[in-house]
Write an enzyme that holds these catalytic residues in place. Structure first.
Site, PDB file in Angstrom:
ATOM      1  N   ARG A 180       0.863  -1.247   0.031  1.00 60.21           N
ATOM      2  CA  ARG A 180      -0.021  -0.072  -0.118  1.00 60.21           C
ATOM      3  C   ARG A 180       1.037   1.335  -0.053  1.00 60.21           C
ATOM      4  O   ARG A 180       1.889   1.271   0.468  1.00 60.21           O
ATOM      5  CB  ARG A 180      -0.932  -0.275   1.242  1.00 60.21           C
ATOM      6  CG  ARG A 180      -2.069  -1.142   1.426  1.00 60.21           C
ATOM      7  CD  ARG A 180      -2.448  -1.145   2.582  1.00 60.21           C
ATOM      8  NE  ARG A 180      -3.408  -2.326   2.751  1.00 60.21           N
ATOM      9  CZ  ARG A 180      -3.000  -3.521   3.510  1.00 60.21           C
ATOM     10  NH1 ARG A 180      -1.954  -3.626   3.616  1.00 60.21           N
ATOM     11  NH2 ARG A 180      -3.968  -4.411   3.529  1.00 60.21           N
ATOM     12  N   LYS A 204      -1.862  -2.696   8.107  1.00 55.93           N
ATOM     13  CA  LYS A 204      -2.893  -2.269   8.764  1.00 55.93           C
ATOM     14  C   LYS A 204      -3.112  -2.924  10.022  1.00 55.93           C
ATOM     15  O   LYS A 204      -2.635  -4.204  10.222  1.00 55.93           O
ATOM     16  CB  LYS A 204      -4.424  -2.828   8.156  1.00 55.93           C
ATOM     17  CG  LYS A 204      -4.666  -1.970   6.856  1.00 55.93           C
ATOM     18  CD  LYS A 204      -5.988  -2.258   6.175  1.00 55.93           C
ATOM     19  CE  LYS A 204      -6.200  -1.338   5.099  1.00 55.93           C
ATOM     20  NZ  LYS A 204      -7.456  -1.702   4.355  1.00 55.93           N
ATOM     21  N   HIS A 274      -2.445   2.355  -5.723  1.00 55.43           N
ATOM     22  CA  HIS A 274      -3.474   1.187  -5.506  1.00 55.43           C
ATOM     23  C   HIS A 274      -3.825   0.258  -6.863  1.00 55.43           C
ATOM     24  O   HIS A 274      -4.024  -0.747  -6.861  1.00 55.43           O
ATOM     25  CB  HIS A 274      -4.861   1.779  -4.972  1.00 55.43           C
ATOM     26  CG  HIS A 274      -5.406   0.821  -3.946  1.00 55.43           C
ATOM     27  ND1 HIS A 274      -4.773   0.420  -2.776  1.00 55.43           N
ATOM     28  CD2 HIS A 274      -6.486  -0.257  -3.971  1.00 55.43           C
ATOM     29  CE1 HIS A 274      -5.585  -0.627  -2.059  1.00 55.43           C
ATOM     30  NE2 HIS A 274      -6.521  -0.901  -2.817  1.00 55.43           N
ATOM     31  N   ARG A 277      -1.068  -1.585  -7.179  1.00 55.43           N
ATOM     32  CA  ARG A 277      -1.108  -2.850  -6.162  1.00 55.43           C
ATOM     33  C   ARG A 277      -2.007  -3.773  -6.848  1.00 55.43           C
ATOM     34  O   ARG A 277      -1.684  -4.950  -6.811  1.00 55.43           O
ATOM     35  CB  ARG A 277      -1.817  -2.311  -4.959  1.00 55.43           C
ATOM     36  CG  ARG A 277      -2.077  -3.449  -3.802  1.00 55.43           C
ATOM     37  CD  ARG A 277      -2.345  -2.579  -2.657  1.00 55.43           C
ATOM     38  NE  ARG A 277      -3.048  -3.665  -1.331  1.00 55.43           N
ATOM     39  CZ  ARG A 277      -2.488  -4.247  -0.748  1.00 55.43           C
ATOM     40  NH1 ARG A 277      -1.054  -4.313  -0.649  1.00 55.43           N
ATOM     41  NH2 ARG A 277      -3.160  -5.045   0.092  1.00 55.43           N
ATOM     42  N   HIS A 300      -3.305  -9.193   3.242  1.00 59.01           N
ATOM     43  CA  HIS A 300      -4.682  -9.343   3.333  1.00 59.01           C
ATOM     44  C   HIS A 300      -5.239 -10.455   4.516  1.00 59.01           C
ATOM     45  O   HIS A 300      -4.638 -11.524   4.637  1.00 59.01           O
ATOM     46  CB  HIS A 300      -5.558  -9.804   2.133  1.00 59.01           C
ATOM     47  CG  HIS A 300      -5.705  -8.876   1.170  1.00 59.01           C
ATOM     48  ND1 HIS A 300      -5.758  -9.460  -0.192  1.00 59.01           N
ATOM     49  CD2 HIS A 300      -5.559  -7.653   0.876  1.00 59.01           C
ATOM     50  CE1 HIS A 300      -6.076  -8.356  -0.990  1.00 59.01           C
ATOM     51  NE2 HIS A 300      -5.815  -7.041  -0.259  1.00 59.01           N
ATOM     52  N   TYR A 309      -8.954 -10.789  -7.320  1.00 55.44           N
ATOM     53  CA  TYR A 309      -7.949 -10.879  -8.445  1.00 55.44           C
ATOM     54  C   TYR A 309      -8.025 -11.888  -9.231  1.00 55.44           C
ATOM     55  O   TYR A 309      -7.793 -11.950 -10.600  1.00 55.44           O
ATOM     56  CB  TYR A 309      -6.459 -10.872  -7.794  1.00 55.44           C
ATOM     57  CG  TYR A 309      -6.316  -9.214  -7.127  1.00 55.44           C
ATOM     58  CD1 TYR A 309      -6.501  -8.129  -7.720  1.00 55.44           C
ATOM     59  CD2 TYR A 309      -6.150  -9.357  -5.732  1.00 55.44           C
ATOM     60  CE1 TYR A 309      -6.108  -6.789  -6.969  1.00 55.44           C
ATOM     61  CE2 TYR A 309      -6.043  -8.206  -5.006  1.00 55.44           C
ATOM     62  CZ  TYR A 309      -5.892  -6.838  -5.884  1.00 55.44           C
ATOM     63  OH  TYR A 309      -5.903  -5.848  -5.108  1.00 55.44           O
TER      64      TYR A 309
END
Length: 328
Positions: A180, A204, A274, A277, A300, A309
């Site tokens: 990110r 995150k 993004h 990414r 993730h 994806y």
């Protein structure tokens, strides 16, 4: 409290003291305990202030009167004003998170948000660059005639070169690792393991992971650390790996401008970090990478987030089939 927009600040100030304090305490909990980013906290606060403003208008004089009917009424109002399903799903999640926290904190007699349903968000397939388009983008800073996206502070040739080298390593790392934009801007010099070609990333929730990168990114890193960073470094640079033109840590907003600027300069569709990414993840899967390996690389927490994806790859396959097969 994280700084919301002016309208939200006005609504926040107009709330009764008990409700206003609950908003501030919840924001503090998200920031310090849950380690949420400033952007995430701001989104939660915006949703929560809107909810509590609606509750006051419905006659709730204290937090204990907040119930499921108020939550549903608030979401219904959002729907009538044209909010998208993705926005409604996010706002419902904000309400549930606040309700659960307030119940644990003794501010609500029950977790009234636990029964709040939300519309299933429609997930748009992310836009993805082709491999040749991505190559053109990451190589753009090294191409003659492509304008710099951020001017150096004094116009000196050394600083102009440094900015170009910084832009190249930014683009290479974003695509090579799929991290990110906040993660790449948060890198310190010590987070790069040159021997193993791995960067240490804090994602995150402060989750740490190691992400590999390739030879082109290593070359860009070597050039940046040898010839670029020393030309921009100042006392306040600290250990930041990527620097802005004035020597401070490169911020995500500037990084987005850099990516978008070079994409426009080489004639590519509108592109963001993004988007790089998305492209990295899709190209990995198209090249045969395991879905769980891509999940680990992207950071993730759920495999469902990575599975989108696979849909991108299938859609690209269908498009190629329709275009090329005589019986499509």
């Amino acid at each position: 409290m994280s700084r919301p927009d002016r309208g939200t600040r006005a609504m926040h100030q107009a709330l009764p003291p008990e409700l206003r304090n609950a908003v501030d305490d919840f924001a503090e909990h998200l920031s310090r305990v849950r380690n949420r980013s400033a952007h995430t906290v701001r989104a939660y606060v915006t949703d929560l202030v809107s909810l509590l403003d609606h509750a006051v208008r419905m006659g709730c004089v204290d937090l204990a009167e907040l119930d499921l009917s108020v939550l549903r009424s608030w979401l219904a109002k959002q729907r009538t004003t044209g909010a998208a399903r993705t926005s409604l799903a996010r706002r419902a999640a904000s309400a549930r998170a606040f309700s659960a926290w307030a119940h644990r904190a003794g501010l609500l007699p029950a977790d009234v948000g636990a029964a709040l349903a939300s519309p299933r968000a429609h997930r748009e397939l992310p836009s993805v660059l082709r491999a040749d388009q991505t190559a053109a983008l990451v190589e753009a800073p090294a191409r003659p005639g492509v304008p710099l996206t951020a001017a150096p502070r004094s116009g000196a040739a050394a600083e102009a070169e440094a900015v170009s080298l910084r832009d190249r390593v930014l683009l290479e790392l974003l695509y090579a690792t799929g991290v990110r934009v906040s993660e790449v801007c948060g890198l310190d010099v010590g987070d790069v393991d040159h021997g193993r070609r791995v960067i240490r990333v804090f994602g995150k929730g402060g989750r740490e992971r190691s992400v590999p990168y390739g030879v082109p990114a290593q070359r860009a890193l070597d050039d940046w650390l040898r010839r670029g960073r020393p030309a921009l470094v100042v006392a306040r640079s600290g250990d930041a790996l990527l620097l802005g033109a004035r020597g401070g840590r490169l911020n995500p907003t500037t990084a987005r401008q850099i990516v978008g600027g070079y994409a426009e300069a080489v004639g590519l569709p509108r592109t963001s970090p993004h988007g790089l990414r998305h492209s990295a993840a899709t190209h990995l899967l198209e090249g045969g990478a395991d879905l769980r390996a891509v999940q680990e690389l992207l950071g993730h927490s759920s495999l469902a987030s990575t599975q989108i994806y696979t849909h991108v790859s299938v859609e690209r396959l269908r498009a190629a089939y329709r275009q090329a097969h005589p019986r499509a």
